[in-house]
Design a protein around this motif. Sequence first.
Motif, PDB file in Angstrom:
ATOM      1  N   HIS A 139      -7.103  33.890 -13.773  1.00 29.77           N
ATOM      2  CA  HIS A 139      -5.720  34.358 -13.855  1.00 29.77           C
ATOM      3  C   HIS A 139      -5.213  34.655 -12.444  1.00 29.77           C
ATOM      4  O   HIS A 139      -5.839  35.404 -11.692  1.00 29.77           O
ATOM      5  N   ASP A 144      -1.948  35.955 -10.240  1.00 28.75           N
ATOM      6  CA  ASP A 144      -0.681  36.677 -10.331  1.00 28.75           C
ATOM      7  C   ASP A 144       0.197  36.406  -9.122  1.00 28.75           C
ATOM      8  O   ASP A 144      -0.102  36.854  -8.022  1.00 28.75           O
ATOM      9  N   HIS A 171       0.310  33.406 -13.586  1.00 28.74           N
ATOM     10  CA  HIS A 171       1.248  34.376 -14.153  1.00 28.74           C
ATOM     11  C   HIS A 171       2.359  34.605 -13.135  1.00 28.74           C
ATOM     12  O   HIS A 171       2.140  35.237 -12.114  1.00 28.74           O
ATOM     13  N   MET A 206       5.269  36.408 -11.868  1.00 29.21           N
ATOM     14  CA  MET A 206       6.081  37.633 -11.937  1.00 29.21           C
ATOM     15  C   MET A 206       7.181  37.489 -10.900  1.00 29.21           C
ATOM     16  O   MET A 206       7.202  38.169  -9.858  1.00 29.21           O
ATOM     17  N   ASP A 223      -2.756  41.469 -20.833  1.00 25.95           N
ATOM     18  CA  ASP A 223      -2.960  41.639 -19.396  1.00 25.95           C
ATOM     19  C   ASP A 223      -2.661  43.075 -18.980  1.00 25.95           C
ATOM     20  O   ASP A 223      -1.525  43.530 -19.091  1.00 25.95           O
TER      21      ASP A 223
HETATM   22 ZN    ZN Z   1      -1.244  38.986 -14.667  1.00 27.95          ZN
END
Ligand code: ZN
Length: 216
Positions: free
Chosen positions: A32, A34, A65, A67, A174
């Motif tokens: 994963h 970010d 992911h 953001m 998460d």
């Molecule tokens: Zn995350």
Amino acid sequence: MNILAPSVLGADFARLGEQIRETRDGGAAYLHLDVMDGAFVPSISFGMPVISAVRSCSDQVFDVHMMVQEPGRYVEAIKAAGADLICVHQEACTHLDRTIHQIKEAGLKAGVALNPATPVSVLDCILDLPDMFLLMSVNPGFGGQKFIPYTLEKIRCLREKLNARGLVTDIEVDGGITLENVQQVLDAGANVMVVGSAVFKGDARKNTQAFMEKMR
Ligand code: ZN
Ligand code: DX5
């Protein structure tokens, strides 16, 4: 199938390649990653150069992911960096349907994420589109936060909605997941666990193996 996705944000960035290999050797199928823009979330993490650098260390599924505000702007660049799956926030996309299609048309898997305070009902119209849903169990932006208990009810609610439509879409969770609470998260109906601190604090290989054992 239950999947572990160690979150690179929790790693020692001075030993990134080595730590990623430890999670792979421990049996984690996903990694994963970010990406933060300092606008959608308060912090800034890393972007394309880091993702492409670590791509050579691992054959894990790269679960990115985003953001980031309007993440549709970066689909091609994140794909080129090595992503297999791009997860975007419902709250960050003005045209969520378009962004999901954009990711799928690029040949990648598409995920849709929700912040803790966003109800799962916002997903009703697009329930059959994504390959994965990501329910945040902390407010996004930082690793090492405490799991927010009311998010368990959101997991149950989303799994029920999917079941009612005959969909077997992955639900990823998460934030704040530990060896102590992972079973509760699985029982609620999620099957992809993002874990940062609890994997990378200490021996990443051993911690990964401990999660894999619990998640069997
Ligand atoms: Zn995350
Ligand atoms: C938080 C990130 C997470 C974070 C999880 O905004 O999306 O992926 O790394 O870290 P832990 O497991 O420490 O809560």
